[in-house]
Design an enzyme around this catalytic site. Structure first.
Site, PDB file in Angstrom:
ATOM      1  N   GLY A 128       7.144 -37.165  17.735  1.00 58.30           N
ATOM      2  CA  GLY A 128       8.540 -36.891  18.036  1.00 58.30           C
ATOM      3  C   GLY A 128       8.819 -36.660  19.509  1.00 58.30           C
ATOM      4  CB  ALA A 148       6.832 -32.339  21.934  1.00 59.13           C
ATOM      5  CE  LYS A 183      12.050 -31.876  23.853  1.00 55.80           C
ATOM      6  NZ  LYS A 183      10.586 -31.676  23.798  1.00 55.80           N
ATOM      7  N   GLY A 230       1.210 -23.237  23.094  1.00 55.71           N
ATOM      8  CA  GLY A 230       2.220 -23.976  23.826  1.00 55.71           C
ATOM      9  C   GLY A 230       2.905 -23.212  24.938  1.00 55.71           C
ATOM     10  CG  ASN A 233      11.863 -32.251  28.950  1.00 59.37           C
ATOM     11  OD1 ASN A 233      11.898 -33.067  29.884  1.00 59.37           O
ATOM     12  ND2 ASN A 233      11.114 -31.164  28.990  1.00 59.37           N
TER      13      ASN A 233
END
Length: 289
Positions: A135, A137, A73, A259, A94
């Site tokens: 990071g 995410a 990413k 998630g 992403n």
């Protein structure tokens, strides 16, 4: 579906390392089939050493687009033609969309997170969130939360993590551009972590702690740090109930979710970028649950 693949079928893909665990092919291929869209979504094992060749292949093979996960990413941007402003703010891509060889990078992680909160009618305007991880995410979630009206976000990460210094620079820029106050704090400061959680309405784990070899671990282990009227979100979706979630539930936290919903919601945003259609989220949720 296989009998419908023909010379006009276009490819999409999930590229990550590891890639075998992903639920994205099921989610997207189901949605393509529902709408009669002649696309097929696959998964490929790609990391920092092969990402440049993979991006070249998107153009060469005329992929419609790809999703990216760790470790790609934050390294893919330099190989693309354009970066969406939100992805640039988050320093994370992403989703790639291929328009006749012109590749644009987006981040849908943050929008997926915020859509998940909205679906649960979580009041986030003017609120405080504690985040674990800065990071690929964590930063997109923080950026979108700030854009959507959160007042304060405290991000905890290990100083020894290679992502610490880039995140520190990124957050300094964000604080110049946004009303939301964003802090980056050493995860080793457990006193501050406790205080931050106690004063937050939302806690989000955006690290890999809780999955794979780290499945028996949690970055927060004391139930007394939680309060019942907060929201606890773990970006991990396998296992479906992480240690963090169990601890939060034992503390009486009413709104705890994993998630999987974030995966579905960010996937829906990517799906719309590629197709112009709304993903059938309720059906996809039933498919993956």
């Amino acid at each position: 579906m296989l009998e419908d693949i023909n010379g006009h079928t276009r490819l999409l893909a999930f590229i990550a390392d590891p890639a075998e665990h992903t639920l994205s092919p099921r989610m997207h291929n189901y949605s393509f089939e529902k709408y009669g869209i002649n696309y097929v979504y696959l998964a490929f094992q790609i990391n920092q050493t092969t990402i440049e060749q993979a991006v070249n292949a998107i153009r060469t093979l005329d992929f419609r687009g790809v999703n990216l996960s760790m470790p790609n990413k934050q390294v893919v941007a330099k190989y693309l033609d354009r970066i969406d402003p939100v992805a640039e703010l988050a320093n994370s891509v992403n989703t790639i969309v291929n328009d006749n060889g012109f590749l644009t990078g987006y981040t849908t992680d943050g929008r997926g997170f915020m859509n998940a909160l909205r679906d649960r009618q979580v009041d986030y305007q003017g609120k405080t969130m504690t985040m674990l991880g800065c990071g690929g995410a964590g930063m997109p979630i923080a950026v979108q939360a700030a854009l959507d009206g959160m007042e304060k976000i405290v991000i905890f990460n290990r100083v020894t993590d290679p992502q610490w210094e880039p995140a520190k620079r990124q957050i300094a820029l964000l604080n110049q551009k946004m009303k939301c106050q964003i802090e980056l704090v050493d995860l080793a400061d457990q006193t501050y972590l406790k205080s931050s959680i106690e004063n937050s309405q939302i806690l989000c784990n955006a690290t890999s702690v809780g999955m794979g070899k780290l499945a028996d671990l949690s970055l927060v282990n004391d139930p007394s740090w939680f309060h019942s009227d907060m929201v606890v979100v773990d970006a991990v979706y396998e296992p479906r109930e992480t240690k963090l979630m169990r601890i939060a539930e034992s503390a009486g936290v009413e709104h705890v979710f994993n998630g999987l919903e974030l995966l579905i919601q960010q996937g829906a945003e990517s799906f719309k970028l590629w197709t112009g259609h709304e993903m059938p989220i309720d059906e996809v949720r039933n498919l993956l649950n």
